[in-house]
Write a protein that holds these residues in place. Structure first.
Motif, PDB file in Angstrom:
ATOM      1  N   GLY A  59       0.826  -1.199   0.000  1.00 32.80           N
ATOM      2  CA  GLY A  59       0.000   0.000   0.000  1.00 32.80           C
ATOM      3  C   GLY A  59       0.855   1.241   0.000  1.00 32.80           C
ATOM      4  O   GLY A  59       2.072   1.167  -0.203  1.00 32.80           O
ATOM      5  N   SER A  60       0.199   2.362   0.237  1.00 32.81           N
ATOM      6  CA  SER A  60       0.927   3.629   0.255  1.00 32.81           C
ATOM      7  C   SER A  60       0.717   4.327   1.600  1.00 32.81           C
ATOM      8  O   SER A  60      -0.414   4.426   2.072  1.00 32.81           O
ATOM      9  CB  SER A  60       0.427   4.525  -0.880  1.00 32.81           C
ATOM     10  OG  SER A  60       0.908   5.844  -0.707  1.00 32.81           O
ATOM     11  N   GLY A 113       0.887   7.349   2.002  1.00 29.35           N
ATOM     12  CA  GLY A 113       0.232   8.628   1.732  1.00 29.35           C
ATOM     13  C   GLY A 113      -1.277   8.524   1.574  1.00 29.35           C
ATOM     14  O   GLY A 113      -1.953   9.531   1.415  1.00 29.35           O
ATOM     15  N   ILE A 114      -1.809   7.324   1.590  1.00 27.54           N
ATOM     16  CA  ILE A 114      -3.256   7.145   1.422  1.00 27.54           C
ATOM     17  C   ILE A 114      -3.822   6.615   2.742  1.00 27.54           C
ATOM     18  O   ILE A 114      -3.518   5.483   3.148  1.00 27.54           O
ATOM     19  CB  ILE A 114      -3.554   6.183   0.249  1.00 27.54           C
ATOM     20  CG1 ILE A 114      -2.972   6.778  -1.049  1.00 27.54           C
ATOM     21  CG2 ILE A 114      -5.047   5.935   0.103  1.00 27.54           C
ATOM     22  CD1 ILE A 114      -3.103   5.888  -2.271  1.00 27.54           C
ATOM     23  N   ALA A 115      -4.629   7.434   3.389  1.00 29.49           N
ATOM     24  CA  ALA A 115      -5.008   7.165   4.780  1.00 29.49           C
ATOM     25  C   ALA A 115      -5.668   5.801   4.972  1.00 29.49           C
ATOM     26  O   ALA A 115      -5.351   5.085   5.923  1.00 29.49           O
ATOM     27  CB  ALA A 115      -5.921   8.278   5.283  1.00 29.49           C
ATOM     28  N   TRP A 116      -6.568   5.424   4.069  1.00 32.24           N
ATOM     29  CA  TRP A 116      -7.307   4.166   4.302  1.00 32.24           C
ATOM     30  C   TRP A 116      -6.397   2.947   4.168  1.00 32.24           C
ATOM     31  O   TRP A 116      -6.701   1.896   4.730  1.00 32.24           O
ATOM     32  CB  TRP A 116      -8.540   4.060   3.401  1.00 32.24           C
ATOM     33  CG  TRP A 116      -8.274   3.805   1.947  1.00 32.24           C
ATOM     34  CD1 TRP A 116      -8.101   4.753   0.974  1.00 32.24           C
ATOM     35  CD2 TRP A 116      -8.159   2.541   1.285  1.00 32.24           C
ATOM     36  NE1 TRP A 116      -7.883   4.126  -0.233  1.00 32.24           N
ATOM     37  CE2 TRP A 116      -7.918   2.784  -0.083  1.00 32.24           C
ATOM     38  CE3 TRP A 116      -8.245   1.217   1.721  1.00 32.24           C
ATOM     39  CZ2 TRP A 116      -7.751   1.772  -1.020  1.00 32.24           C
ATOM     40  CZ3 TRP A 116      -8.076   0.191   0.787  1.00 32.24           C
ATOM     41  CH2 TRP A 116      -7.828   0.467  -0.559  1.00 32.24           C
ATOM     42  N   HIS A 117      -5.281   3.078   3.468  1.00 38.23           N
ATOM     43  CA  HIS A 117      -4.370   1.932   3.335  1.00 38.23           C
ATOM     44  C   HIS A 117      -3.843   1.499   4.695  1.00 38.23           C
ATOM     45  O   HIS A 117      -3.863   0.313   5.032  1.00 38.23           O
ATOM     46  CB  HIS A 117      -3.189   2.284   2.423  1.00 38.23           C
ATOM     47  CG  HIS A 117      -3.545   2.292   0.975  1.00 38.23           C
ATOM     48  ND1 HIS A 117      -2.621   2.317  -0.038  1.00 38.23           N
ATOM     49  CD2 HIS A 117      -4.747   2.291   0.343  1.00 38.23           C
ATOM     50  CE1 HIS A 117      -3.216   2.313  -1.214  1.00 38.23           C
ATOM     51  NE2 HIS A 117      -4.508   2.320  -1.008  1.00 38.23           N
ATOM     52  N   SER A 118      -3.337   2.453   5.454  1.00 37.12           N
ATOM     53  CA  SER A 118      -2.747   2.072   6.734  1.00 37.12           C
ATOM     54  C   SER A 118      -3.806   1.527   7.683  1.00 37.12           C
ATOM     55  O   SER A 118      -3.550   0.604   8.465  1.00 37.12           O
ATOM     56  CB  SER A 118      -1.999   3.250   7.368  1.00 37.12           C
ATOM     57  OG  SER A 118      -2.889   4.303   7.598  1.00 37.12           O
ATOM     58  N   LYS A 119      -5.029   2.056   7.606  1.00 33.77           N
ATOM     59  CA  LYS A 119      -6.081   1.606   8.525  1.00 33.77           C
ATOM     60  C   LYS A 119      -6.629   0.241   8.115  1.00 33.77           C
ATOM     61  O   LYS A 119      -6.616  -0.715   8.894  1.00 33.77           O
ATOM     62  CB  LYS A 119      -7.212   2.639   8.568  1.00 33.77           C
ATOM     63  CG  LYS A 119      -6.774   3.936   9.219  1.00 33.77           C
ATOM     64  CD  LYS A 119      -7.784   5.024   9.035  1.00 33.77           C
ATOM     65  CE  LYS A 119      -7.271   6.335   9.644  1.00 33.77           C
ATOM     66  NZ  LYS A 119      -8.048   7.489   9.212  1.00 33.77           N
TER      67      LYS A 119
END
Lengths: 112, 187
Positions: free
Chosen positions: A86-87, A89-95
């Motif tokens: 994932g990235s 920089g993309i909030a939903w990726h980490s969550k």
């Protein structure tokens, strides 16, 4: 405009990695099953671990997240190590992607 | 059945009288489900564009907003009592917050199902609920029920609902609303 699957692509031409990019919003998990079927097939026949690169996927709606989760469950059923990229920089990726690790101990999530 | 679920949480706790900058109120009716689904996407894109005329501040803001609106609208369509029944959408932008509201008529069974899903999403641990729901979906290719969960999990949305009996039809008017407040976001 950015509705539906404009600008979305799935590349499964390499044997052990699927690269997805863009924004995908289909109306139901069943609709996603058809679009994700090449990934499921490639995962099943892959020798060793399989990687799904989502680092260029800006958004998936909840039906898309459901179908992605089903691929993780498929890897678990097949006992096949799975990597999801994932990235940061993309909030939903980490969550969301990190939560998928709770489904399968052989899932590794890496954020670039 | 007449109840509110976390409805009071949708008012801003810090600035209850922030000025409304943009406001849209729509009532949508389509002849069949396929047309409805297509119009969900068009409508959510339109409303997102309307609310964010200038996205230089955050280029992903408009896409994110469109996803949130689409989730709520698609849910209202899905739980609607009949394909030709109208669905209402209202969005407003005030200060750093955006409120999105979708309203539809449900029969009693669907209204109860929706109440159960909403209660779980608001009251339970979100991460545990997400994992549990994914496991529950394993045997049903067309079940998701992750919409409200991901709205809270990924977008930090405050979620609430109001259910009222509709005396004219005998069904239930269900209004689900979310507030996205940038001042509350934790990245």
């Amino acid at each position: 405009m950015f509705h539906n699957d404009q600008g979305f692509s799935i590349d499964t031409s390499a044997p052990s990695i699927a690269r997805l990019s863009g924004v995908l919003r289909l109306s139901s998990p069943a609709d996603y099953e058809e679009r994700f079927e090449p990934i499921r097939q490639a995962l099943v026949v892959a020798e060793g671990e399989y990687t799904i690169d989502l680092s260029q996927v800006r958004f998936l709606n909840s039906s898309g997240i459901t179908s992605l989760s089903r691929i993780v469950l498929l890897a678990r059923t097949q006992d096949k190590p799975l990597n999801i990229v994932g990235s940061e920089g993309i909030a939903w990726h980490s969550k969301t992607l990190n939560l998928l690790k709770k489904l399968y101990s052989k899932l590794d999530v890496r954020l670039l | 059945m007449s109840l509110d679920i976390a409805w009071e949480h949708l008012d801003s706790p810090t600035e209850p009288d922030r000025e409304v900058v943009h406001y849209v109120d729509l009532r949508l009716m389509s002849p069949d489900n396929e047309t409805r689904w297509k119009r969900c996407l068009l409508t959510s894109d339109y409303l997102a564009h309307f609310l964010t005329p200038n996205t230089e501040r955050d280029p992903m803001e408009r896409e994110e907003l469109s996803i949130v609106i689409d989730e709520l609208l698609a849910n209202a369509v899905k739980f609607s009592v009949a394909p030709n029944e109208s669905v209402s959408m209202a969005v407003q932008h005030f200060g750093d917050a955006i409120r999105v509201e979708a309203s539809n008529l449900c029969d009693e069974r669907r209204a109860k199902e929706l109440v159960e899903i909403l209660r779980r999403t608001i009251e339970q641990n979100l991460e545990e609920l997400f994992v549990q729901q994914v496991e529950n979906n394993a045997d049903d290719v067309d079940r998701s029920q992750l919409g409200f969960i991901t709205l809270r999990l990924n977008f930090g949305a405050r979620l609430g609902a109001r259910i009222r009996e509709d005396a004219e039809t005998g069904h239930y008017r269900v209004t689900v609303a979310v507030v996205l407040d940038r001042s509350e976001r934790s990245e």
